[in-house]
Design an enzyme around this catalytic site. Structure first.
Site, PDB file in Angstrom:
ATOM      1  CG  HIS A 133      -2.277  -0.723   0.789  1.00  0.00           C
ATOM      2  ND1 HIS A 133      -2.639  -1.291   0.021  1.00  0.00           N
ATOM      3  CD2 HIS A 133      -2.453  -1.302   1.859  1.00  0.00           C
ATOM      4  CE1 HIS A 133      -4.064  -1.872   0.367  1.00  0.00           C
ATOM      5  NE2 HIS A 133      -3.972  -2.676   1.362  1.00  0.00           N
ATOM      6  CB  CYS A 191      -2.591   2.289  -5.771  1.00  0.00           C
ATOM      7  SG  CYS A 191      -3.529   1.158  -5.507  1.00  0.00           S
TER       8      CYS A 191
END
Length: 223
Positions: A133, A191
């Protein structure tokens, strides 16, 4: 009046829902470091026990498939169970240690970085893909530059990689990160954009090539 009243209620509901989402996201971010520390502690225990287990079974501590550039090529590779803690990543420039777990689903990414099951195991020939993440374990990944080092440690050794570059791809373009490679390479993925609110549409890929392999010290010291 009823129309305006209904609109006001809708606005309030949207506001409350947005607030709940923000609070939940903040809770996950604050909770993540504790789970990440626990995963690292579990890895340290596993690392300390691995040589003892190998010696008691009269086996070599080096799993099949763990190679360095100077070693002969091998098609035999270690097999990990989904959810298993298989090692750690150390980013010297960020002074950050991150546990690596097998799999890239939510349970794994809550505790650390996830090794893509369809990619090569760390330290072997091919492309080893590790995801994390952007707002937790891979925070600051975008500051790493070409030539910076990445250390990946498993029970088979410590593998030193050198960053070769980065690229940005569409979130659905997963084929590009699973390309086979005749060399041992590492791809870290997260991301993108880094500051995007909500599920980000793109993916940031950081590529590195294996420089050398080093033995794992019993204490796991970085210095």
């Amino acid at each position: 009046m009823k129309k305006h009243s209904g609109l006001a209620i809708a606005v309030k509901l949207i506001f409350v829902l947005s607030l709940c989402i923000m609070l939940y996201s903040a809770f996950q971010i604050f909770r993540a470091p504790a789970e990440a520390r626990q995963a690292l502690q579990e890895w340290e225990k596993k690392r300390e026990e691995a040589p003892i287990i190998s010696q008691s079974n009269d086996e070599t501590p080096l799993p099949d498939g763990m190679i360095s550039p100077s070693e002969t090529k091998s098609t035999s590779k270690p097999i990990y169970k989904k959810g298993e803690i298989i090692g750690e990543i150390y980013l010297p420039k960020l002074d950050k240690r991150i546990a690596i777990l097998e799999g890239t689903q939510r349970p794994q990414l809550k505790k650390g970085a996830g090794h893509d099951i369809g990619s090569a195991p760390p330290g072997t020939l091919g492309n080893s893909v590790v995801a994390g993440h952007r707002d937790t374990v891979f925070r600051g990944l975008g500051t790493l530059k070409k030539g910076d080092l990445i250390e990946v440690e498993t029970v088979g050794g410590k593998f030193i990689y050198s960053i070769t570059g980065s690229t940005i791809v569409d979130g659905d373009a997963r084929g590009v990160i699973k390309q086979q490679n005749s060399e041992a390479v590492l791809t870290l993925i997260t991301c993108y954009p880094f500051t995007y609110i909500g599920p980000a549409p793109d993916r940031y890929l950081l590529s590195a090539t294996l420089l050398r392999k080093e033995p794992v010290s019993p204490s796991g010291d970085k210095g």
